[in-house]
Design a protein around this motif. Structure first.
Motif, PDB file in Angstrom:
ATOM      1  N   MET A 595       0.863  -1.186   0.000  1.00  0.00           N
ATOM      2  CA  MET A 595       0.000   0.000   0.000  1.00  0.00           C
ATOM      3  C   MET A 595       0.888   1.220   0.000  1.00  0.00           C
ATOM      4  N   VAL A 596       0.837   1.978  -1.098  1.00  0.00           N
ATOM      5  CA  VAL A 596       1.591   3.231  -1.151  1.00  0.00           C
ATOM      6  C   VAL A 596       0.587   4.368  -1.031  1.00  0.00           C
ATOM      7  N   VAL A 597       0.743   5.214  -0.036  1.00  0.00           N
ATOM      8  CA  VAL A 597      -0.150   6.366   0.096  1.00  0.00           C
ATOM      9  C   VAL A 597       0.640   7.627  -0.217  1.00  0.00           C
ATOM     10  N   ARG A 612      -4.299   1.028   5.383  1.00  0.00           N
ATOM     11  CA  ARG A 612      -3.299   0.006   5.686  1.00  0.00           C
ATOM     12  C   ARG A 612      -3.963  -1.352   5.919  1.00  0.00           C
ATOM     13  N   GLY A 613      -5.204  -1.310   6.415  1.00  0.00           N
ATOM     14  CA  GLY A 613      -5.946  -2.541   6.648  1.00  0.00           C
ATOM     15  C   GLY A 613      -6.304  -3.286   5.369  1.00  0.00           C
ATOM     16  N   CYS A 624       3.476  -1.060   4.024  1.00  0.00           N
ATOM     17  CA  CYS A 624       2.745   0.179   3.823  1.00  0.00           C
ATOM     18  C   CYS A 624       3.731   1.338   3.775  1.00  0.00           C
ATOM     19  N   LEU A 625       3.723   2.085   2.676  1.00  0.00           N
ATOM     20  CA  LEU A 625       4.665   3.188   2.508  1.00  0.00           C
ATOM     21  C   LEU A 625       3.910   4.508   2.491  1.00  0.00           C
ATOM     22  N   LEU A 626       4.198   5.331   3.468  1.00  0.00           N
ATOM     23  CA  LEU A 626       3.520   6.622   3.593  1.00  0.00           C
ATOM     24  C   LEU A 626       4.421   7.704   3.017  1.00  0.00           C
ATOM     25  N   VAL A 627       4.084   8.134   1.817  1.00  0.00           N
ATOM     26  CA  VAL A 627       4.927   9.099   1.121  1.00  0.00           C
ATOM     27  C   VAL A 627       4.440  10.507   1.443  1.00  0.00           C
ATOM     28  N   SER A 628       5.373  11.370   1.862  1.00  0.00           N
ATOM     29  CA  SER A 628       4.935  12.722   2.178  1.00  0.00           C
ATOM     30  C   SER A 628       6.085  13.704   2.113  1.00  0.00           C
TER      31      SER A 628
END
Ligand code: ADP
Ligand code: MG
Length: 744
Positions: A595-597, A612-613, A624-628
């Protein structure tokens, strides 16, 4: 004029439009801010209070103190400063003969004409401000001031000054005047108090009219503090009473008992279930089975950790009802989710969902889908199956609420992901049953206790805390959007997953460049937000994803295109799906591992936890990759720049990295979010009724108010002997207004 003495009942008095008691322009300006009736304006509280300071003799001044000083203007002069600005200086002399300087700056000397006109030498005046020190002398800069008559200072000028939320067409002082017009004629007991006297006595709360006077025209800080305490309690009390009244009203109806039938569909289902139920699932299941077997309608909220298996619990309840000859309706917030539920339930049920087909199991039933975008023919068949009872389970979106939808014997309504549905919608579906159906509401994420009590206060709560054993771990990492090497690595992981037969989601905060990103002043200078359309295009050219098919999914696509995109992803034909948060809730593809956000700081905690769920639902571990850009290396700080704590977005994303415990995240979420967001738009009646109460802060008030509300509802379930309370509910919790008035 407002006067209760002309024999007006309280309700009439409060419901009077402001256009009748104020100048038309004032009423119009106020309406733009919210208040339309006298009652609204009385409840339009100051946002804060400005302390005018203590009346102080000039000899007693101390630097930094908030003061009011009174005296005669001894000297006054305007001059031009070295930088060309205007400076108006006043020397004030008090009765004791001490003096002090006041300074007012203007763009030019001419701009200070007003001050000069008012503050002429020899006139008596008062000033309010904070004492400052300039070249060794105490002075006030830009104090508030006013001329005084011989009578001396008006006492009012020493009172805390209310500051109202104002706008360009009406300022705070004008609002205060309008409030005074409706407030001053009011005397104790002239409007009935929603808070019963006994409750006030026990908790030391002042009467309503008193509180309204003190919140709008306090004589000291203690006044408005005590008034607010009482009004805050009242808000909690009115809301809790309504929640409990709804609960009592629903419990007053008879539901059809749907006892477990041995050897039925439920037993057959349990026999083929490919996994063992968790202890929590078993426990909650027993709770539901018991309630369904009774004639008092179940009103229950099922909350649970993401992936804790709520669907199976709900399905087992539905099967029990079908076994007992009834039907179950499952209400989903989106078409994607409704279609997905259909797929999930059919897959879980297998042969048991193939009634009427060759080779179907003995107890088989039919699961039908009913959505707004179906073709006429498909819809007609679904409607017929619901009405005849052939469909044991009917899944749908809002379309299920339509007038044309009839059920043969609706026994259970399951509302999935309730936070998107209003209370009215729950009622609309319930009204389709001849007897009151049992109701099960499922929330997507764990919710803190105060929120549950506020939004779902009419429901009993069941909680699933554990996720099934053997579930793979999900690891979460933050990725700085501005670091190319990190982004390349991110797409590499997506490509690896796709080539390994897994699936990857890429979530972006908007559909395309035209989609309003809803940026605020805080976003000044940030790079443009990622959009589904742009990202899909960019990924198609990404070397790490060469040969990998990429699909898109968003809310503006036609329903059939959405369904196709989702089916292609689920089957693995298109292993990468670039999507908006349409996939946020409930979507279940066990092969999904990445999951890439993108622009992850744009999303709330529970939303990210939900997203993520969507991965790690099968045996393979998830990433899960949280891009910011909040993680981008900052330019070197200028010397002396104060370093603040982490911005809230960083705190949020770090929390997600640290824990997968939804209950812990929900509490942090609650701390971070603003009140309106916590309660959600679907509950606007509830949210707008809360002016002073904060779900995030006032747990003890809510708990105490609920206890008192319980006593009231137990003794007077229809509020017949509490007309002021009934009126408060009807006018503030507008969604329920009509239905409520009908009943009382
Ligand atoms: P949520 O509570 O988030 O809605 P779901 O009901 O979608 O969770 O369940 C998540 C996944 O776990 C589904 O694939 C479901 O079939 C599976 N599942 C549910 N209960 C169990 C269990 N007791 N053991 C193993 N897997 C389970
Ligand atoms: Mg679910």
């Amino acid at each position: 004029m407002v006067a209760a003495s002309d024999g007006m009942t309280p309700a009439v008095l409060l419901d009077q439009p402001l256009t009748k008691v104020l100048a038309a322009g004032t009423a119009r300006a106020l309406a733009a801010l919210g208040p339309v009736t006298v009652g609204d304006l009385l409840r339009f509280y100051p946002r804060r209070y400005v302390d005018p300071g203590k009346l102080t003799a000039l000899a007693d001044l101390k630097e930094g103190e908030k003061v009011i000083v009174v005296g005669k203007v001894a000297r006054a002069s305007v001059r031009r400063t070295a930088t060309g600005k205007g400076l108006f200086e006043v020397v004030l002399r008090d009765d004791a003969g001490d003096t002090m300087k006041m300074a007012f700056f203007g763009k030019s000397p001419a701009r200070l004409g007003y001050h000069e006109r008012i503050l002429r030498p020899g006139c008596k005046a008062w000033f309010s401000g904070t004492v400052g020190l300039y070249r060794g002398e105490l002075q006030l800069v830009h104090p508030t001031f006013s001329q005084m008559g011989e009578a001396g200072i008006d006492e009012r000028d020493t009172w805390p000054k209310p500051a109202y939320p104002a706008n360009a067409s009406i300022d705070s002082d004008q609002i205060a005047k309008a409030v005074a017009t409706v407030l001053r004629p009011l005397h104790d007991g002239e409007i009935d108090d929603p808070l019963p006297e006994t409750v006030r006595a026990i908790h030391g709360l002042m009467p309503l009219v008193d509180a309204l006077h003190k919140v709008h025209e306090p004589h000291c800080d203690a006044d408005w503090l005590a008034a607010r305490r009482r009004l805050r309690f009242e808000e909690a009390f009115v809301l809790q009473t309504e929640m409990l009244r709804r609960r009592a009203a629903a419990a007053d109806h008879l539901a059809t008992a749907r006892p477990v039938r041995t050897g039925g569909l439920l037993d057959a289902f349990d026999a083929v279930l490919p996994f063992t139920l968790t202890d929590g699932q078993r426990q909650v299941g027993a709770e539901l089975a018991d309630e369904l077997a009774g004639t008092s309608p179940m009103q229950r909220l099922l909350q649970g950790e993401v992936g804790s298996g709520k669907t199976v619990v709900a399905l087992r309840a539905m099967l029990q009802v079908v076994d007992a000859g009834g039907q179950a309706a499952l209400l989903a917030p989106t078409e994607v989710l409704a279609a997905q539920h259909l797929g999930t339930l059919r897959a879980l049920l297998g042969d048991l969902a193939c009634a009427g087909q060759l080779g179907a199991a003995d107890h088989a039933t039919t699961v039908t889908l009913l959505t707004g975008s179906q073709s006429a023919a498909v819809r007609r068949q679904a409607l017929a199956d619901a009405a005849s009872g052939a469909a044991g389970i009917v899944i749908g979106t809002h379309a299920l609420l339509g007038d044309t939808v009839q059920f043969a014997d609706l026994g259970l309504v399951v509302v999935d992901e309730q936070h998107r549905f209003g209370v009215e919608q729950r009622d609309a579906l319930r009204s389709k049953a001849t007897t009151v159906p049992h109701t099960l509401v499922m929330t997507a994420t764990p919710i803190p206790r105060t929120v549950a009590m506020t939004i779902f206060g009419d429901l009993e709560i069941s909680t699933l805390r554990e996720v099934p054993a053997g579930r793979a771990q999900v690891t979460t990492h933050s990725v700085p959007a501005g670091l190319d090497s990190w982004m390349a690595r991110t797409w590499q992981r997506v490509g690896d997953a796709a080539r390994a037969g897994e699936r990857a989601y890429v979530v972006a905060p908007r559909i395309d460049a035209d989609d309003d990103p809803g940026l605020t002043a805080d976003d000044a200078g940030r790079p443009p937000l990622a959009s589904v359309v742009d990202v899909a295009e960019q990924l198609a050219a990404e070397p790490a994803l060469a040969g990998v098919d990429i699909g898109v999914l968003h809310g503006r696509m036609p329903a059939d295109a959405k369904e196709r995109a989702f089916a292609d992803f689920a089957s693995g034909r298109v292993p990468v799906l670039v999507a908006t948060t349409v996939i946020e809730v409930g979507v279940d593809v066990p092969e999904a591992t990445v999951m890439v956000v993108l622009d992850a700081d744009r999303f709330g905690i529970s939303q990210l936890h939900q997203l993520r769920g969507r991965i790690g639902r099968g045996a393979r571990p998830g990433l899960c990759l949280l891009v910011s850009s909040v993680f981008d290396p900052a330019p070197p700080a200028r010397e002396g720049t104060p370093t603040a704590g982490d911005p809230p977005a960083v705190t949020r994303l770090r929390a997600l990295e640290r824990t997968t415990d939804g209950f812990e995240l929900a509490e942090l979420d609650l701390e971070q979010r603003r009140e309106g967001d916590v309660l959600g738009a679907a509950q606007s009646g509830t949210a707008s009724s809360l002016r002073l109460l904060q779900v995030t802060r006032d747990e003890d008030v809510i708990v105490t108010a609920r206890r008192e509300a319980e006593l009231v509802i137990t003794s007077d379930p229809t509020l017949k002997s509490h007309p002021a309370l009934a009126h408060a509910i009807a006018t503030r919790l507008t969604a329920q207004e009509d239905e409520f008035l009908d009943r009382t």
